[in-house]
Design an enzyme around this catalytic site. Structure first.
Site, PDB file in Angstrom:
ATOM      1  N   ALA A 159       0.798  -1.231   0.000  1.00 37.82           N
ATOM      2  CA  ALA A 159       0.000   0.000   0.000  1.00 37.82           C
ATOM      3  C   ALA A 159       0.837   1.290   0.000  1.00 37.82           C
ATOM      4  O   ALA A 159       0.604   2.177  -0.837  1.00 37.82           O
ATOM      5  CB  ALA A 159      -0.981  -0.035   1.171  1.00 37.82           C
ATOM      6  N   LYS A 209      -3.676  -8.625   2.894  1.00 39.65           N
ATOM      7  CA  LYS A 209      -3.435  -9.805   2.051  1.00 39.65           C
ATOM      8  C   LYS A 209      -4.276 -11.003   2.493  1.00 39.65           C
ATOM      9  O   LYS A 209      -4.377 -11.274   3.695  1.00 39.65           O
ATOM     10  CB  LYS A 209      -1.943 -10.143   2.092  1.00 39.65           C
ATOM     11  N   ARG A 262      -5.239  -0.445  -9.103  1.00 41.19           N
ATOM     12  CA  ARG A 262      -5.547  -1.497  -8.116  1.00 41.19           C
ATOM     13  C   ARG A 262      -6.530  -0.874  -7.120  1.00 41.19           C
ATOM     14  O   ARG A 262      -6.264   0.211  -6.605  1.00 41.19           O
ATOM     15  CB  ARG A 262      -4.294  -1.996  -7.389  1.00 41.19           C
ATOM     16  N   ASP A 268      -4.094  -2.748   3.717  1.00 39.54           N
ATOM     17  CA  ASP A 268      -4.314  -2.047   2.452  1.00 39.54           C
ATOM     18  C   ASP A 268      -5.349  -0.947   2.600  1.00 39.54           C
ATOM     19  O   ASP A 268      -5.315   0.050   1.878  1.00 39.54           O
ATOM     20  CB  ASP A 268      -4.715  -3.041   1.364  1.00 39.54           C
ATOM     21  N   GLN A 304       4.573 -13.500  -1.719  1.00 40.48           N
ATOM     22  CA  GLN A 304       5.283 -12.304  -1.231  1.00 40.48           C
ATOM     23  C   GLN A 304       6.029 -12.598   0.075  1.00 40.48           C
ATOM     24  O   GLN A 304       7.067 -12.003   0.361  1.00 40.48           O
ATOM     25  CB  GLN A 304       4.292 -11.145  -1.001  1.00 40.48           C
TER      26      GLN A 304
HETATM   27  O1  MRU Z   1      -0.925  -7.659  -3.324  1.00 35.28           O
HETATM   28  P1  MRU Z   1       0.122  -6.916  -2.532  1.00 35.28           P
HETATM   29  O2  MRU Z   1       1.433  -7.627  -2.498  1.00 35.28           O
HETATM   30  O3  MRU Z   1       0.229  -5.483  -2.947  1.00 35.28           O
HETATM   31  O4  MRU Z   1      -0.460  -6.927  -1.038  1.00 35.28           O
HETATM   32  C1  MRU Z   1       0.241  -6.221  -0.057  1.00 35.28           C
HETATM   33  C2  MRU Z   1      -0.326  -6.368   1.306  1.00 35.28           C
HETATM   34  O5  MRU Z   1      -1.360  -6.972   1.519  1.00 35.28           O
HETATM   35  C3  MRU Z   1       0.396  -5.658   2.400  1.00 35.28           C
HETATM   36  O6  MRU Z   1       0.226  -6.328   3.622  1.00 35.28           O
HETATM   37  C4  MRU Z   1      -0.158  -4.227   2.550  1.00 35.28           C
HETATM   38  O7  MRU Z   1      -0.205  -3.567   1.323  1.00 35.28           O
HETATM   39  C5  MRU Z   1       0.659  -3.431   3.493  1.00 35.28           C
HETATM   40  S1  MRU Z   1       2.301  -3.127   2.876  1.00 35.28           S
HETATM   41  C6  MRU Z   1       3.117  -2.232   4.065  1.00 35.28           C
END
Ligand code: MRU
Length: 340
Positions: A46, A237, A81, A226, A185
């Site tokens: 995010a 996530k 997104r 997010d 990830q």
């Molecule tokens: O699909 P992604 O890899 O963008 O998802 C990211 C996450 O869910 C993270 O936990 C969230 O964005 C916080 S990042 C500091």
């Protein structure tokens, strides 16, 4: 090294699809390439998406004199997104500055970058203090999901930033990242960052998380966000909700860690958050090889929502809120941004 930065008139970002094998920096000088990199998760997380949004407007302001054209192109960027509020929020923050010219737009985008760096150091301080009070042992074992490290932000992370602070302070027993299906990830990025730090960790598959919590092997679960709705419900996530349920059952605190910019007071509850579905291919194939029969229908939410009553604390760069104890985001005052 910064995950995303502005260098000589263009955006440079670490291509996260290439990690952990290769550290490749992409140079992005047009909106289509930026949207492409956002959607294929070359840049992700995010806060990093917020900086990408802000710098994307700077690219547009440098490219087009017609401000209506900048606005219509920015609308495409902010929708690249849907779940992480930082992307649309930072586009919306920088866009009005186009009236003052490209230099002012770039200055605002760079301020977004710099504020993220400061916020993450502050989060580390608030978070480490909180964990000290939550953990009954001398050293902490912290489970986490996805990647919330420097790769998800600019320089330093949120949930993983707290783990890093605890490690630097000398009282991290181990980090316990889950691999984070389907795009890994946790395995590809968080394990890579922990290894770079020299921090102790053990990786597990997502479905092991709740059982490992039941076995008493973690003192706390730290997740990113997010979008945090006004009532504290948190989109993060997919897999976060399972960890929250497992943590509740095991009596382990679960904390959401995010900058203030991830709080969306315009979204009342978690059910109002748009959850990105990323289509079939990520579920029916594994690293390019088919893993389910041709034509298999799928459900592939990239995120889930953890209800606020399962959240022990929300830790930001300015405060700590305890939703499961009845504290409300609208009532807890902001404190200072803390230095490293
Ligand atoms: O699909 P992604 O890899 O963008 O998802 C990211 C996450 O869910 C993270 O936990 C969230 O964005 C916080 S990042 C500091």
């Amino acid at each position: 090294m910064k995950t995303i930065d502005w260098v000589d008139g263009a955006i440079e970002l670490i291509d996260q699809t290439k990690l952990p094998g290769e550290l490749v920096v992409n140079r992005v000088d047009n909106l289509d390439s930026l949207i492409y990199d956002i959607q294929r998760l070359a840049v992700r997380g995010a806060p990093a998406l917020g900086v990408a949004g802000a710098m994307g407007v700077a690219l547009l302001a440098a490219q087009f004199e017609d401000l209506d054209k900048v606005r219509s192109e920015a609308a495409r960027l902010r929708a690249a997104r849907p779940t992480a509020v930082n992307l649309s929020a930072m586009v919306d923050r920088v866009l009005p500055v186009i009236e003052q010219g490209p230099a002012a737009v770039l200055a605002e985008a760079l301020a977004v970058r710099d504020e993220d760096i400061a916020a993450c150091y502050s989060i580390g301080q608030y978070g480490a203090d909180l964990v000290r009070g939550l953990v009954q042992r001398d050293k902490a074992r912290i489970m986490t999901i996805c990647n919330t490290g420097g790769l998800a932000c600019v320089e330093r992370g949120t949930a993983l930033g707290v783990i890093q602070t605890i490690f630097e302070q000398g009282w991290l027993e181990e980090a316990l990242p889950v691999e984070t299906r389907p795009l890994l990830q946790g395995a590809r990025l968080t394990a890579w960052e922990l290894k770079q730090m020299g921090a102790p960790f053990r990786l597990m598959v997502d479905s092991a998380g709740p059982f490992v919590l039941a076995q008493g092997l973690a003192d706390a679960v730290f997740i990113g966000a997010d979008r945090i709705a006004a009532n504290g419900d948190t989109a993060n996530k997919v897999g976060s909700y399972s960890l929250a349920l497992g943590a509740k059952r095991a009596g382990v605190p679960l904390c959401v860690v995010a900058p203030e910019t991830t709080i969306d007071m315009n979204t009342a509850t978690g059910s109002d958050i748009e959850i990105e579905d990323r289509g079939s291919e990520e579920v029916t194939t594994f690293q390019g090889v088919r893993s389910a029969p041709e034509g298999t229908a799928t459900i592939n939410p990239a995120f889930d929502v953890t209800p606020h009553d399962l959240i022990t604390a929300i830790i930001t760069d300015r405060r700590v809120i305890r939703p499961s104890a009845g504290e409300k985001l609208s009532e807890v005052p902001l404190g200072p941004t803390r230095a490293a």
